[in-house]
Design a protein around this motif. Structure first.
Motif, short mmCIF file in Angstrom:
data_model
loop_
_atom_site.label_atom_id
_atom_site.label_comp_id
_atom_site.label_asym_id
_atom_site.label_seq_id
_atom_site.Cartn_x
_atom_site.Cartn_y
_atom_site.Cartn_z
N GLY A 174 11.53 6.74 -0.37
CA GLY A 174 10.38 6.41 0.47
C GLY A 174 10.78 5.55 1.67
N GLU A 175 9.82 5.38 2.55
CA GLU A 175 10.04 4.59 3.76
C GLU A 175 9.21 3.31 3.69
OE1 GLU A 175 9.16 7.35 6.94
OE2 GLU A 175 10.88 8.60 6.43
N ILE A 176 9.57 2.32 4.50
CA ILE A 176 8.93 1.01 4.45
C ILE A 176 8.52 0.58 5.85
CG2 ILE A 176 9.22 -1.41 3.82
CD1 ILE A 176 11.56 -0.54 1.99
N ASN B 14 -3.70 5.56 3.27
CA ASN B 14 -3.41 5.25 1.87
C ASN B 14 -3.22 6.52 1.07
OD1 ASN B 14 -5.37 2.71 2.59
ND2 ASN B 14 -3.78 2.19 1.13
N ASP B 15 -2.36 6.44 0.08
CA ASP B 15 -2.11 7.54 -0.85
C ASP B 15 -2.60 7.10 -2.22
OD1 ASP B 15 -1.21 9.79 -2.14
OD2 ASP B 15 0.89 9.18 -2.13
N GLY B 16 -3.67 7.67 -2.66
CA GLY B 16 -4.22 7.36 -3.99
C GLY B 16 -5.68 6.95 -3.94
N GLN C 59 0.85 -1.18 0.00
CA GLN C 59 0.00 0.00 0.00
C GLN C 59 0.88 1.24 0.00
OE1 GLN C 59 -2.09 -1.42 3.54
NE2 GLN C 59 -3.97 -1.35 2.33
N ARG C 60 0.67 2.09 -1.00
CA ARG C 60 1.39 3.36 -1.02
C ARG C 60 0.72 4.23 0.03
NH1 ARG C 60 1.14 6.99 -6.33
NH2 ARG C 60 -0.78 7.64 -5.32
N VAL C 61 1.52 4.76 0.95
CA VAL C 61 0.96 5.50 2.09
C VAL C 61 1.57 6.88 2.24
CG1 VAL C 61 0.43 3.36 3.36
CG2 VAL C 61 2.62 4.51 3.76
N GLY D 83 6.65 7.74 7.19
CA GLY D 83 5.99 8.75 6.40
C GLY D 83 5.70 8.17 5.02
N THR D 84 5.88 8.96 3.99
CA THR D 84 5.59 8.54 2.62
C THR D 84 6.39 7.29 2.24
OG1 THR D 84 5.11 10.80 1.96
CG2 THR D 84 5.66 9.27 0.20
N GLY D 85 5.68 6.31 1.71
CA GLY D 85 6.35 5.09 1.29
C GLY D 85 5.38 3.95 1.14
#
Length: 149
Positions: free
Chosen positions: A71-73, A135-137, A6-8, A24-26
């Motif tokens: 990005g981060e994981i 979620n991002d998107g 999941q892109r977050v 954060g974002t990733g």
């Protein structure tokens, strides 16, 4: 191995009321391990995930990888991804690898991801976790390390 990616914008894991990890974002990665999985499956899946082009470029197109956007994981073990719901109403988890063997392969996957010089956080293997995901998107993908067709 099976992963729900999941892109977050951000994600975190809480155990016993305490936030133990956050990004954060990733990518938030829910990772399931089957009885058939090997170290090679972990390597394949790690490489696939790091190079998925699902982050927007300057033109707004999904054209950049996690590596390119730094990005981060957040990796969370999730044996229920191998729940077979085809018969009856209760999932069958016979294909999921359990216990010490699963934990070793999970930890190996985590260590492979850490080699990429990105921030990598984890849940607690086998713990009762509360996972928060923005979620991002949304962009959500399911990846398999083996061909399933």
């Amino acid at each position: 191995m099976r992963a729900v990616i999941q892109r977050v914008l951000n994600s975190s894991v809480t155990v016993e009321g305490k936030v133990i990890s956050s990004i954060g974002t990733g990518f938030n990665i829910l990772l399931g391990i089957s009885k058939e999985d090997t170290i090679e499956d972990a390597k394949y899946l790690r490489d696939k995930i790091l190079n998925l082009r699902v982050f927007e470029d300057e033109e707004g197109k999904m054209n950049k990888s996690l590596m390119e956007v730094s990005g981060e994981i957040l990796i969370v073990s999730q044996f229920t991804l191998y729940g077979d719901c085809r018969k009856g109403r209760r999932p069958n988890f016979m294909n999921a690898l359990s216990g010490e063997e699963a934990e070793k392969l999970y930890e190996h996957f985590v260590s492979l991801c850490k080699e990429c010089d990105l921030k990598v956080e984890t849940g607690v293997f086998g713990a009762d976790m509360k996972v928060s995901i923005e979620n991002d998107g949304p962009v959500t993908l399911i990846l398999e390390s083996k061909k399933t067709f």
